[in-house]
Design an enzyme around this catalytic site. Sequence first.
Site, mmCIF file in Angstrom:
data_model
loop_
_atom_site.group_PDB
_atom_site.id
_atom_site.type_symbol
_atom_site.label_atom_id
_atom_site.label_comp_id
_atom_site.label_asym_id
_atom_site.label_seq_id
_atom_site.Cartn_x
_atom_site.Cartn_y
_atom_site.Cartn_z
ATOM 1 N N SER A 1 -18.225 5.708 -3.158
ATOM 2 C CA SER A 1 -17.640 7.045 -3.022
ATOM 3 C C SER A 1 -16.129 7.105 -3.161
ATOM 4 O O SER A 1 -15.457 7.821 -2.424
ATOM 5 C CB SER A 1 -18.017 7.662 -1.668
ATOM 6 O OG SER A 1 -19.209 8.319 -1.792
ATOM 7 N N ASP B 1 -21.608 12.397 0.562
ATOM 8 C CA ASP B 1 -20.388 11.606 0.478
ATOM 9 C C ASP B 1 -19.213 12.332 1.121
ATOM 10 O O ASP B 1 -18.477 11.759 1.928
ATOM 11 C CB ASP B 1 -20.070 11.282 -0.989
ATOM 12 C CG ASP B 1 -21.200 10.515 -1.655
ATOM 13 O OD1 ASP B 1 -22.064 10.010 -0.920
ATOM 14 O OD2 ASP B 1 -21.224 10.445 -2.886
ATOM 15 N N THR C 1 -31.850 11.985 -0.723
ATOM 16 C CA THR C 1 -32.454 12.955 0.193
ATOM 17 C C THR C 1 -31.508 14.130 0.438
ATOM 18 O O THR C 1 -31.948 15.207 0.811
ATOM 19 C CB THR C 1 -32.797 12.299 1.547
ATOM 20 O OG1 THR C 1 -31.691 11.486 1.944
ATOM 21 C CG2 THR C 1 -34.038 11.431 1.453
ATOM 22 N N ASP C 2 -30.196 13.924 0.223
ATOM 23 C CA ASP C 2 -29.253 14.998 0.610
ATOM 24 C C ASP C 2 -29.504 16.285 -0.163
ATOM 25 O O ASP C 2 -29.585 17.367 0.423
ATOM 26 C CB ASP C 2 -27.782 14.543 0.536
ATOM 27 C CG ASP C 2 -27.260 14.119 -0.826
ATOM 28 O OD1 ASP C 2 -28.077 13.955 -1.758
ATOM 29 O OD2 ASP C 2 -26.026 13.960 -0.963
ATOM 30 N N TYR D 1 -28.836 10.469 -12.787
ATOM 31 C CA TYR D 1 -28.794 11.304 -11.579
ATOM 32 C C TYR D 1 -29.110 12.770 -11.881
ATOM 33 O O TYR D 1 -29.981 13.358 -11.219
ATOM 34 C CB TYR D 1 -27.410 11.157 -10.933
ATOM 35 C CG TYR D 1 -27.226 11.789 -9.583
ATOM 36 C CD1 TYR D 1 -27.344 11.051 -8.418
ATOM 37 C CD2 TYR D 1 -26.892 13.132 -9.465
ATOM 38 C CE1 TYR D 1 -27.131 11.630 -7.173
ATOM 39 C CE2 TYR D 1 -26.682 13.721 -8.228
ATOM 40 C CZ TYR D 1 -26.807 12.960 -7.091
ATOM 41 O OH TYR D 1 -26.602 13.536 -5.855
ATOM 42 N N GLY E 1 -16.584 2.791 -9.030
ATOM 43 C CA GLY E 1 -17.835 2.524 -9.731
ATOM 44 C C GLY E 1 -18.749 1.601 -8.953
ATOM 45 O O GLY E 1 -19.787 1.183 -9.450
HETATM 46 C C1 GLA Z 1 -24.330 10.075 -4.825
HETATM 47 C C2 GLA Z 1 -24.147 11.551 -4.514
HETATM 48 C C3 GLA Z 1 -24.721 11.889 -3.154
HETATM 49 C C4 GLA Z 1 -26.163 11.387 -3.005
HETATM 50 C C5 GLA Z 1 -26.280 9.933 -3.446
HETATM 51 C C6 GLA Z 1 -27.716 9.464 -3.484
HETATM 52 O O1 GLA Z 1 -23.578 9.295 -3.965
HETATM 53 O O2 GLA Z 1 -22.777 11.895 -4.540
HETATM 54 O O3 GLA Z 1 -24.643 13.275 -2.947
HETATM 55 O O4 GLA Z 1 -27.054 12.211 -3.688
HETATM 56 O O5 GLA Z 1 -25.710 9.730 -4.726
HETATM 57 O O6 GLA Z 1 -28.225 9.385 -2.206
#
Ligand code: GLA
Length: 411
Positions: free
Chosen positions: A149, A195, A64-65, A242, A145
Site C-alpha cells: 500500500s 488500505d 472482501t472489502d 483486479y 509494488g
Molecule cells: C488492494 C485494494 C484493496 C483490497 C485488496 C485486496 O490492496 O486496494 O482495497 O481490495 O487489494 O484485498
Amino acid sequence: MIGIPGSGWYWSVAVPAGLPGLLSSMTTPSPLRQATSLFQSRFASRPAVAASAPGRVNLLGEHTDYNGGPVLPFAIERRVVVVASQADEWLAVSAVDGQLESFDPGGSGSSRWTDFPRAAVRVMRGFGLRIPGAHLAVASALPVGAGLSSSAALSLASVRALALLAGLKLSLPDLVEIAWRAEHDELGVPCGRMDQTVVAHGVRGNALLIECATGQIERVPLPGKVWIFDTGTTHRLAESDYPRRRQECAQALVVVQERGIAVRTLAELSVAQLSQLSGWLPPPLDRRTRHVVTETARTRAAAKALAGHDLTALGRLMVEGHQSLRDDFQSSTIEADLIVESVMLRGGLGARLTGAGWGGAVVALIPEQWESRIVAEVRADFKAAAGRELPAWAARASAGVRREQVVSELG
Ligand code: GLA
C-alpha cells in the site's frame, strides 16, 4: 471535522498508465530526514509542515472489502513522508530521482507520482476546502509494488500535509474519504477502502478488524512480529486482473439476487448457502463467490484466534486463505505459492499472499525461537527454485497517519 459523506464504491475503468513508478528504490531508515534535506536543497528553505503514513499488511480478508466483508490488516513501521510549505505554485520532488516536477490540480493527470497529491488537492477542493499552492518533498521507506500500500500511504501523507498547511482539522474518516476518492474517483484505481482505512487508523501493537459494510473498526492486539517476504514480482493494481475480479463479483451478486436471495453484498451469504449457489453460478463466478464467502468466515475466525492468542489456529486460517486465493480467486503467483509452501515445510505457523495479489508480498507467522533458521531456509529454498534472492523482514503493528515534527537539516 468537516463530516465528508461516504460514497458508493463502484470502480471506474479509466486506469492511469504506469502509476506509480515513483518510490521504487526508496529505502532509508529515516525518510523524514531525507525528505527534509531534499526540500531544503530544492527550495532553499525549511518546510513548514511534515506528515507521514505507514504501509500495511493484511493478515486475512482479501478481496472482501469491496464485497462488504471484514478485513484484518495492520499498519507497518515503514512509512512515506511528505514535507511541505505554502507557495504560489505546485512543485514537488521525490527522493527517487530528485527531479523537480510541477503539476496543475486544475489540469489532467501526467501518469507520474505527482498524480497522487494532485488528485488529493482536487478532491479536497471539490469538498469546498481552501487548499493553497505548495512545495512538496517526498521520501519513503516502503517498497513500491510489493503489495504494501505505498500508494495509499503517499495519498494519506499528502492529504495530512496539505490539511496542516491549510490549517484544517480533518478527522480520520475525512482523511480516509479524501484519499480513497483521490485514488478511486480521480485516478481511476478500482480499489476498495481497506488500505486507506488501515493506513489512517493504524494503532501501534494492534491489528484492526474492519467491517467494511459498516465501517466499524475493532482493535485486536498483535504484540509480536510478522514476517514479510517480497516475491519481487511487481504488483500494480490497475494493470492486474483486479478490475476483472471486481466485475465478476458484481456479476455473481446480480445472479444471486435474481434468484431471490435477499443480500446486498456477497459477504452476506453464509458458507451453508454455497452448495445451493454453485448450481446457479456459472464458472468462474462460483469460485469467486466461494472465495469471498469462505474468506469472510475465515477473517472473523482469525480475529478471534488472534484475540485468544491461538497462533496455531490463526496460521491454519492464513494457509486456507492462501489456498482460496490460489484456487478460487486465482490471484496468486508461482513465487507466492512456493514461499507459502516452504514456510510451512520449514516449521512456520502460517503464511499467505497479502494484498491484491498477482505479485507482491507473502506474510508469514513464524515461531520466534526458530525464526532465524526458518527464514534462512525459506530464502534458500526460494533462491534454489527462482534463482534470485528473497528479501525478508519482520514487521510490527504500528501507528497510522500522523503529523511529524519538522527537523532542520540546515543546522
Ligand atoms: C488492494 C485494494 C484493496 C483490497 C485488496 C485486496 O490492496 O486496494 O482495497 O481490495 O487489494 O484485498
